[in-house]
Design a protein around this motif. Structure first.
Motif, PDB file in Angstrom:
ATOM      1  N   PHE A 186      36.507  40.824  14.134  1.00 54.54           N
ATOM      2  CA  PHE A 186      37.580  40.327  13.282  1.00 54.54           C
ATOM      3  C   PHE A 186      37.446  40.905  11.886  1.00 54.54           C
ATOM      4  CE2 PHE A 186      38.710  36.853  10.177  1.00 54.54           C
ATOM      5  CZ  PHE A 186      40.035  37.242  10.087  1.00 54.54           C
ATOM      6  N   VAL A 187      38.509  41.540  11.439  1.00 56.33           N
ATOM      7  CA  VAL A 187      38.497  42.191  10.130  1.00 56.33           C
ATOM      8  C   VAL A 187      39.681  41.699   9.306  1.00 56.33           C
ATOM      9  CG1 VAL A 187      38.805  44.412   8.989  1.00 56.33           C
ATOM     10  CG2 VAL A 187      37.358  44.259  10.992  1.00 56.33           C
ATOM     11  N   GLU A 188      39.415  41.278   8.091  1.00 56.43           N
ATOM     12  CA  GLU A 188      40.499  40.968   7.164  1.00 56.43           C
ATOM     13  C   GLU A 188      40.569  42.110   6.159  1.00 56.43           C
ATOM     14  OE1 GLU A 188      39.940  37.860   4.275  1.00 56.43           O
ATOM     15  OE2 GLU A 188      42.054  37.312   4.353  1.00 56.43           O
ATOM     16  N   ILE A 189      41.753  42.711   6.041  1.00 55.66           N
ATOM     17  CA  ILE A 189      41.880  43.884   5.166  1.00 55.66           C
ATOM     18  C   ILE A 189      42.531  43.497   3.849  1.00 55.66           C
ATOM     19  CG2 ILE A 189      43.075  46.114   4.933  1.00 55.66           C
ATOM     20  CD1 ILE A 189      42.400  46.544   7.920  1.00 55.66           C
ATOM     21  N   GLN A 190      41.887  43.955   2.768  1.00 50.95           N
ATOM     22  CA  GLN A 190      42.352  43.679   1.411  1.00 50.95           C
ATOM     23  C   GLN A 190      43.546  44.567   1.098  1.00 50.95           C
ATOM     24  OE1 GLN A 190      39.769  41.763  -0.468  1.00 50.95           O
ATOM     25  NE2 GLN A 190      41.480  41.174  -1.775  1.00 50.95           N
ATOM     26  N   VAL A 212      32.582  47.196  12.411  1.00 48.83           N
ATOM     27  CA  VAL A 212      33.630  47.343  13.420  1.00 48.83           C
ATOM     28  C   VAL A 212      34.035  48.817  13.545  1.00 48.83           C
ATOM     29  CG1 VAL A 212      35.974  46.686  14.110  1.00 48.83           C
ATOM     30  CG2 VAL A 212      34.464  44.992  13.071  1.00 48.83           C
ATOM     31  N   ALA A 213      34.145  49.499  12.403  1.00 48.35           N
ATOM     32  CA  ALA A 213      34.499  50.922  12.431  1.00 48.35           C
ATOM     33  C   ALA A 213      33.431  51.733  13.148  1.00 48.35           C
ATOM     34  CB  ALA A 213      34.712  51.456  11.021  1.00 48.35           C
ATOM     35  N   HIS A 214      32.226  51.148  13.253  1.00 48.47           N
ATOM     36  CA  HIS A 214      31.123  51.819  13.931  1.00 48.47           C
ATOM     37  C   HIS A 214      31.057  51.419  15.412  1.00 48.47           C
ATOM     38  CE1 HIS A 214      27.689  54.357  13.323  1.00 48.47           C
ATOM     39  NE2 HIS A 214      26.925  53.541  14.003  1.00 48.47           N
ATOM     40  N   GLU A 222      41.980  51.680   5.754  1.00 52.38           N
ATOM     41  CA  GLU A 222      40.950  50.784   6.289  1.00 52.38           C
ATOM     42  C   GLU A 222      41.309  50.355   7.722  1.00 52.38           C
ATOM     43  OE1 GLU A 222      37.243  49.220   5.374  1.00 52.38           O
ATOM     44  OE2 GLU A 222      38.520  50.469   4.107  1.00 52.38           O
ATOM     45  N   GLN A 249      33.244  41.606   3.388  1.00 51.61           N
ATOM     46  CA  GLN A 249      34.285  42.332   4.095  1.00 51.61           C
ATOM     47  C   GLN A 249      33.893  43.790   4.333  1.00 51.61           C
ATOM     48  OE1 GLN A 249      38.228  41.890   2.298  1.00 51.61           O
ATOM     49  NE2 GLN A 249      38.748  43.780   3.343  1.00 51.61           N
ATOM     50  N   VAL A 251      31.587  43.977   7.323  1.00 54.70           N
ATOM     51  CA  VAL A 251      32.304  43.768   8.590  1.00 54.70           C
ATOM     52  C   VAL A 251      33.065  45.031   8.969  1.00 54.70           C
ATOM     53  CG1 VAL A 251      34.086  42.433   9.763  1.00 54.70           C
ATOM     54  CG2 VAL A 251      32.570  41.307   8.135  1.00 54.70           C
ATOM     55  N   ASN A 252      33.835  45.558   8.016  1.00 53.91           N
ATOM     56  CA  ASN A 252      34.650  46.730   8.310  1.00 53.91           C
ATOM     57  C   ASN A 252      33.776  47.912   8.749  1.00 53.91           C
ATOM     58  OD1 ASN A 252      36.446  44.926   7.255  1.00 53.91           O
ATOM     59  ND2 ASN A 252      37.430  46.366   5.857  1.00 53.91           N
ATOM     60  N   VAL A 293      31.792  42.619  15.340  1.00 48.98           N
ATOM     61  CA  VAL A 293      31.423  41.843  14.154  1.00 48.98           C
ATOM     62  C   VAL A 293      32.633  41.049  13.680  1.00 48.98           C
ATOM     63  CG1 VAL A 293      30.537  41.971  11.793  1.00 48.98           C
ATOM     64  CG2 VAL A 293      29.809  43.667  13.472  1.00 48.98           C
ATOM     65  N   ILE A 294      32.400  39.793  13.289  1.00 51.08           N
ATOM     66  CA  ILE A 294      33.487  39.015  12.698  1.00 51.08           C
ATOM     67  C   ILE A 294      33.120  38.642  11.269  1.00 51.08           C
ATOM     68  CG2 ILE A 294      34.216  38.070  14.921  1.00 51.08           C
ATOM     69  CD1 ILE A 294      33.069  35.357  13.963  1.00 51.08           C
ATOM     70  N   GLN A 295      34.163  38.447  10.467  1.00 53.62           N
ATOM     71  CA  GLN A 295      33.949  38.002   9.104  1.00 53.62           C
ATOM     72  C   GLN A 295      33.747  36.488   9.133  1.00 53.62           C
ATOM     73  OE1 GLN A 295      35.983  36.449   6.452  1.00 53.62           O
ATOM     74  NE2 GLN A 295      34.517  37.064   4.893  1.00 53.62           N
ATOM     75  N   LYS A 313      40.547  53.215  10.103  1.00 54.45           N
ATOM     76  CA  LYS A 313      39.119  53.347  10.357  1.00 54.45           C
ATOM     77  C   LYS A 313      38.646  52.307  11.361  1.00 54.45           C
ATOM     78  CE  LYS A 313      37.717  54.015   5.984  1.00 54.45           C
ATOM     79  NZ  LYS A 313      36.873  53.673   4.841  1.00 54.45           N
ATOM     80  N   VAL A 314      39.080  51.058  11.137  1.00 52.70           N
ATOM     81  CA  VAL A 314      38.656  49.955  11.997  1.00 52.70           C
ATOM     82  C   VAL A 314      39.148  50.182  13.433  1.00 52.70           C
ATOM     83  CG1 VAL A 314      39.145  47.530  12.497  1.00 52.70           C
ATOM     84  CG2 VAL A 314      38.366  48.209  10.207  1.00 52.70           C
TER      85      VAL A 314
END
Lengths: 198, 389
Positions: free
Chosen positions: B350-354, A54-56, B368, A47, A50-51, A60-62, B371-372
């Motif tokens: 695709f982002v899953e956030i904790q 994407v933040a960049h 988070e 994770q 990925v984050n 990207v997918i998880q 940022k995304v």
């Protein structure tokens, strides 16, 4: 950027479509987007990776190679890249078949378990080798399907995958073309192959 | 529970922001088969539209949200529902982008909805308002965007029901959107979610003050029913760990339980408060209509049951976000959309956030998520050739 990633980057045609599976923080995709105007996508298991990607501003997918390749249509990409990840997949044979289906070419690199250092380690100590390329202990390594260069070539043959190019990495040289498979299997710390479906 | 309606219904016409009459030349053809119009959309904007009209972001609000995204709410006096996300220097940067948010069709903050006056009868629509869908809501928004002279939205973004609208937008108008961000959403409302909505609706219609939907004419308000609906729904927006962290089994202003049915526990008191404040700003019939619109949402069904066909050939860049503790719109719902987008060869992140904050996490401070979204929008702005603000 990692040496093997630079070698891969140099192989990619400008403006092509690239899927990088196990893209980490997206260093290769970032490079390809900047210097080769590549339409790049990434899949990453972690994770945090990925984050960061994407933040960049990267796409990207998880996900992972075992479950997330089947959705893509055939020939969706010019290149499907799997670097240093094959040995961590549950079903490497299936993954290789998916790679050459969704990519017109697949680029695969992996640590070579046939390398003399690994052999010497096993021979001398009688224990699972721990080397720079394989730093984890047997019980906590994500590398559940280790193979040698010869094993890999044999599998490709068996499932109808054509090896267009093979390269070998040692400490002294990054990305020498493979002439003798037996020598490459003995000296190479990593193998890198460009594949196509037959 | 509040007995007074804080804002007189007539005041809906005097809200800040804009109101526009649409569908005057051509009626809005609703999914239920009715041609509807002219109709009003109340909307709010932040920032400035650039000369190329290329920096517009449409924010789609959730079930009980409204157009007051980033300013003090005119009824509740609370901060805008996405004030953490929309503003100067924030991910939806008002120095750079032109932000638009419209109260949905069927809503109760100035757009045409069941509490507004039906011009044909001179009385509130009530249940005479046509049943609307997410598709209808999006088509009504498209008319607004046309009215504003914007051909292509830079971005359509929204959480929950807002995310449904985002998906409908890119499916219905793929050439009019550059990038899309559905957050904590789904391509279809699940059986469990329909079930929760039905509980809420039944609470409303069981209130005698609902008067068969005619409460406005009868001078009544089904406050008890609407409050119960809100209480039940509110639980689904949180998570068990978040509720436990916030309240545990702590008692409300007392040392021990009272062996009665007063709000002994803090969590009860909190829910009662949530219910009682909600009825001051929301219309019960609107709640029925909008929950129904969500229930009917099934994007794949419009495309022969194959979700990827909703996105065939799309050039839109997507960023999907889900939250680990969201059990109302859990991660597999987002993942199903990602798989469909992959099959359509779409450009997707695709982002899953904790987080333990549950479904409501998209409304709360989640660094988070900031940022995304910032990174995704900046990347897209570069690809769209948008100059820095």
């Amino acid at each position: 950027m990692r040496v093997d990633l630079q070698v891969i980057a140099d192989m990619i045609e400008p403006r092509s479509r690239v899927l990088d599976i196990g893209c980490g923080d997206g260093a290769l995709l970032d490079y390809l987007g900047q210097f080769k105007q590549v339409d790049g996508r990434g899949i990453e298991l972690s994770q945090a990776g990925v984050n960061a990607g994407v933040a960049h501003g990267l796409s990207v997918i998880q996900g992972d190679a075992d479950t997330d390749l089947k959705d893509y249509p055939s020939d969706a990409f010019d290149y499907a890249i799997l670097s240093q990840t094959l040995q961590a997949t549950r079903d490497p044979r299936q993954v290789l078949q998916e790679l050459v289906r969704i990519g017109r070419r697949a680029i695969v690199s992996f640590p070579n378990f046939g390398c003399w250092k690994v052999r010497v380690h096993l021979f001398r100590f009688g224990r699972m080798p721990v080397t720079a390329a394989l730093p984890e202990k047997w019980y906590n390594t994500p590398n559940i399907h280790l193979c040698t260069i010869l094993d890999f070539v044999e599998l490709c043959d068996a499932i109808g995958i054509r090896i267009e190019r093979g390269m070998v990495f040692t400490k002294a040289s990054a990305g020498r073309p493979i002439r003798s498979k037996r020598i490459a299997n003995l000296v190479g710390e990593q193998g890198l192959f460009v594949l196509q479906r037959r | 529970m509040s007995a007074v309606l804080k804002m007189p219904d007539a005041a809906r016409g005097n809200l800040p922001g804009h109101r526009v009459l649409l569908g005057t030349e051509r009626k809005l053809l609703l999914d239920c088969g009715v041609g509807f119009g002219p109709y009003t959309l109340a909307y709010q904007t932040y920032g400035a539209l650039n000369a190329q009209r290329s920096n517009a972001i449409l924010v789609c609000h959730a079930l009980t949200g409204d157009q007051f995204v980033a300013e003090e709410h005119p009824v509740t006096g609370k901060a805008g529902w996405w004030a953490t996300m929309v503003g100067p220097g924030l991910p939806l940067d008002t120095d750079r982008y032109f932000i638009i948010c419209a109260n949905v069709l069927g809503g109760c903050m100035g757009s045409s909805g069941p509490m507004e006056i039906n011009p044909a009868t001179g009385k509130p629509y009530g249940l005479g308002f046509p049943v609307i869908t997410i598709g209808d809501i999006v088509r009504s928004q498209k008319m607004l965007i046309d009215h504003l002279g914007i051909d292509k939205l830079f971005c359509v973004i929204g959480g929950s029901m807002g995310g449904m609208q985002v998906l409908q937008w890119v499916s219905s108008f793929p050439d009019n959107v550059f990038c899309a961000v559905p957050i904590a959403s789904s391509a279809r409302h699940s059986a469990q979610n329909i079930a929760f909505h039905e509980v809420g609706r039944q609470a409303i219609v069981a209130d005698p003050d609902w008067c068969g939907g005619n409460y406005l004419e009868e001078g009544k308000r089904p406050h008890r029913g609407l409050a119960v609906a809100r209480m039940a729904a509110h639980i689904t927006y949180l998570s068990e760990p978040a509720l436990h962290r916030k309240f545990g089994r702590a008692l409300q202003d007392r040392a021990k339980v009272t062996y009665g049915f007063d709000a002994d526990f803090q969590v009860e008191s909190y829910l009662r408060y949530q219910g009682s404040t909600f009825v001051d700003r929301f219309d019960a019939n609107s709640y029925l209509y909008i929950t129904r619109a969500m229930d009917y949402f099934d994007l794949a069904a419009e495309h022969g049951g194959v979700l990827s066909r909703a996105f065939t050939g799309t050039k839109v860049r997507f960023c999907l976000v889900s939250f680990t503790s969201d059990w109302l719109f859990p991660t597999p719902e987002s993942r199903a959309i990602v798989h469909a987008l992959n099959a359509a060869m779409a450009n997707v992140s695709f982002v899953e956030i904790q987080t333990d904050k549950g479904h409501d996490a998209f409304l709360l401070d989640e660094p988070e998520l900031d940022k995304v979204l910032k990174g995704f929008l900046e990347g897209c702005a570069e690809h769209a050739g948008l100059k820095r603000g």
